[in-house]
Design a protein around this motif. Structure first.
Motif, mmCIF file in Angstrom:
data_model
loop_
_atom_site.group_PDB
_atom_site.id
_atom_site.type_symbol
_atom_site.label_atom_id
_atom_site.label_comp_id
_atom_site.label_asym_id
_atom_site.label_seq_id
_atom_site.Cartn_x
_atom_site.Cartn_y
_atom_site.Cartn_z
ATOM 1 N N LYS A 41 11.417 38.206 -41.427
ATOM 2 C CA LYS A 41 11.793 37.390 -42.591
ATOM 3 C C LYS A 41 11.526 35.904 -42.348
ATOM 4 O O LYS A 41 11.044 35.195 -43.233
ATOM 5 N N LYS A 44 7.920 35.371 -42.678
ATOM 6 C CA LYS A 44 7.359 36.041 -43.862
ATOM 7 C C LYS A 44 6.155 36.922 -43.489
ATOM 8 O O LYS A 44 5.084 36.840 -44.078
ATOM 9 N N SER A 46 4.578 39.754 -43.898
ATOM 10 C CA SER A 46 4.367 40.940 -44.731
ATOM 11 C C SER A 46 3.382 41.948 -44.120
ATOM 12 O O SER A 46 3.660 43.159 -44.145
ATOM 13 N N SER A 67 8.318 39.932 -52.175
ATOM 14 C CA SER A 67 8.661 38.517 -52.075
ATOM 15 C C SER A 67 7.841 37.827 -50.990
ATOM 16 O O SER A 67 7.306 36.720 -51.200
ATOM 17 N N MET A 68 7.722 38.462 -49.837
ATOM 18 C CA MET A 68 6.955 37.873 -48.730
ATOM 19 C C MET A 68 5.474 37.775 -49.080
ATOM 20 O O MET A 68 4.823 36.762 -48.807
ATOM 21 N N GLU A 69 4.938 38.826 -49.716
ATOM 22 C CA GLU A 69 3.520 38.804 -50.099
ATOM 23 C C GLU A 69 3.236 37.705 -51.114
ATOM 24 O O GLU A 69 2.196 37.019 -51.029
ATOM 25 N N LYS A 70 4.148 37.511 -52.040
ATOM 26 C CA LYS A 70 3.975 36.464 -53.056
ATOM 27 C C LYS A 70 3.950 35.085 -52.405
ATOM 28 O O LYS A 70 3.084 34.246 -52.709
ATOM 29 N N ASP A 71 4.885 34.855 -51.480
ATOM 30 C CA ASP A 71 4.942 33.563 -50.787
ATOM 31 C C ASP A 71 3.684 33.337 -49.945
ATOM 32 O O ASP A 71 3.147 32.219 -49.898
ATOM 33 N N ASN A 72 3.214 34.384 -49.293
ATOM 34 C CA ASN A 72 2.022 34.256 -48.447
ATOM 35 C C ASN A 72 0.763 33.995 -49.274
ATOM 36 O O ASN A 72 -0.105 33.212 -48.865
ATOM 37 N N GLU A 74 0.660 32.431 -52.115
ATOM 38 C CA GLU A 74 0.753 31.043 -52.581
ATOM 39 C C GLU A 74 0.376 30.073 -51.456
ATOM 40 O O GLU A 74 -0.369 29.107 -51.682
ATOM 41 N N GLU A 75 0.884 30.335 -50.264
ATOM 42 C CA GLU A 75 0.566 29.466 -49.130
ATOM 43 C C GLU A 75 -0.918 29.526 -48.788
ATOM 44 O O GLU A 75 -1.553 28.492 -48.512
ATOM 45 N N HIS A 105 -1.639 30.154 -40.106
ATOM 46 C CA HIS A 105 -0.826 30.846 -41.107
ATOM 47 C C HIS A 105 -1.014 32.363 -40.999
ATOM 48 O O HIS A 105 -0.033 33.118 -40.976
#
Length: 384
Positions: A41, A44, A46, A67-72, A74-75, A105
């Motif tokens: 977590k 993140k 994923s 949630s983790m995939e969405k954040d990744n 975006e990054e 990343h």
């Protein structure tokens, strides 16, 4: 001065995964499950989360994964935009920084294929020798993280070459730890132990392991590989070892009882070490049986060297085990050529048979000569 090494990927997580997929370590599962999930977590991770859940180590949580995939995503989009802008408007240094940020990343989130490819691209585009060394060390850490020996052996020589070209003192010492861990993983314990011992007073590679775990590993390996005189001089009296032993008393018991010839206590310490440290360790678990056997041979040899002969009863008493156990163990080790002694079962005596150095050298020459002749014969068949 060297740049600070980013501790990615998080190398504590594969240890927690190893614990969870080992049925015999059930007593450690609850803590390992908690630590593994928290680590995933935090970064993140994923892609790594998918790998872990597919192995059955964690229960899949689709909302968490989403949630983790969405954040990744975006990054990664931001990093790609930064790279595109650097390629259009900025220079070589800015492009290199953007490539390294993108690679780091992917490394942090545990995307193995993406991370390896991105780190290799960053390596090609990065001009500074120090930064190139750091990238290669990151690739080696990816190898450690995923248990990819090929990735490690591909990049260790690169790191050594870069270091020789002009690496600084800090990176040179870090590389000793990387090489030492790899040597231990492939059971080259003497070479690995020597590298860890050299780095003991200058250890900074906390991206690989904690200081206490590093010192513990150095003690465990060198207890087997060092000669008795060096055990005292280089390990038992080392300030780094003395400072850590109160936190890991079993290692003090192992070292001191071996050196002081308290063999019964040494056997107890070795058995405890096997259950509490060797078997639960991702690095040492595959070598546990080998290590325990070699340590027992070392102890038997150390005692037998002091006597021309002694009774099986006194030998079993020294080690705190039964006569039958000692008889069985010695018989096996003698048959394999690991102990130079004979057992007189009629009188219950063990007699040492110290081999002649000249005879040993003669046997070695004969064996090596046979190997060389066989190789020449095979080569001649190929050529003619």
């Amino acid at each position: 001065m060297a740049e600070e090494i980013i501790p990615i990927p998080n190398l504590s997580l594969p240890q927690h995964l190893f614990t969870l997929i080992s049925p015999t370590l059930g007593r450690l599962h609850d803590n390992a499950r908690k630590q593994l999930l928290e680590g995933i977590k935090a970064d993140k991770m994923s892609p790594y989360y998918k790998l872990v859940t597919s192995a059955g180590a964690l229960t899949s949580d689709p909302p968490l994964l989403e949630s983790m995939e969405k954040d990744n995503e975006e990054e990664l989009r931001k990093l790609d935009e930064r790279l595109a802008e650097a390629e259009k408007q900025e220079g070589e240094s800015e492009i290199s920084d953007a490539l390294k940020a993108r690679a780091n990343h992917l490394t942090r989130i545990g995307d193995k294929e993406g991370a390896v490819a991105a780190q290799k691209l960053a390596l090609e585009k990065t001009p500074g020798l120090g930064s190139r060394i750091d990238i290669v060390l990151t690739l080696i850490r990816l190898g450690f993280f995923f248990g990819d020996n090929g990735l490690i052996t591909e990049n260790l020589p690169k790191a050594e070459r870069f270091i020789e070209e002009g690496g600084d003192w800090d990176r040179r010492n870090r590389l000793k730890v990387y090489r030492g861990l790899h040597m231990i993983s492939i059971r080259q314990l003497k070479a690995g132990g020597a590298l860890l011992l050299d780095a003991l007073s200058t250890f900074t590679a906390t991206e690989l392991t904690t200081y206490n775990d590093f010192v513990a590993l150095t003690i465990i390996i060198n207890a087997l590989t060092l000669k008795r005189v060096d055990l005292k001089k280089r390990l038992i009296t080392a300030p780094e070892v003395i400072s850590v032993l109160p936190e890991i008393p079993i290692l003090g018991d192992l070292l001191n009882n071996l050196y002081d010839c308290h063999y019964a206590k040494f056997f107890v310490a070795l058995a405890t070490l096997e259950q509490t440290y060797l078997l639960p360790s991702r690095l040492l678990s595959p070598h546990t049986r080998y290590y325990v056997r070699e340590m027992r041979i070392l102890a038997y040899s150390q005692l037998l060297e002091s006597y021309r002969s002694l009774t099986l009863e006194s030998l079993s008493g020294a080690f705190g085990v039964s006569v039958e156990f000692v008889d069985s163990e010695l018989s096996r080790f003698i048959a394999n050529g690991r102990l130079h002694c004979t057992i007189d079962k009629v009188h219950g005596i063990v007699e040492t048979t110290r081999p002649s150095l000249k005879n040993a050298q003669y046997d070695k020459v004969i064996k090596q000569g046979d190997v060389l002749l066989n190789s020449i014969q095979r080569l001649s068949k190929v050529l003619y």
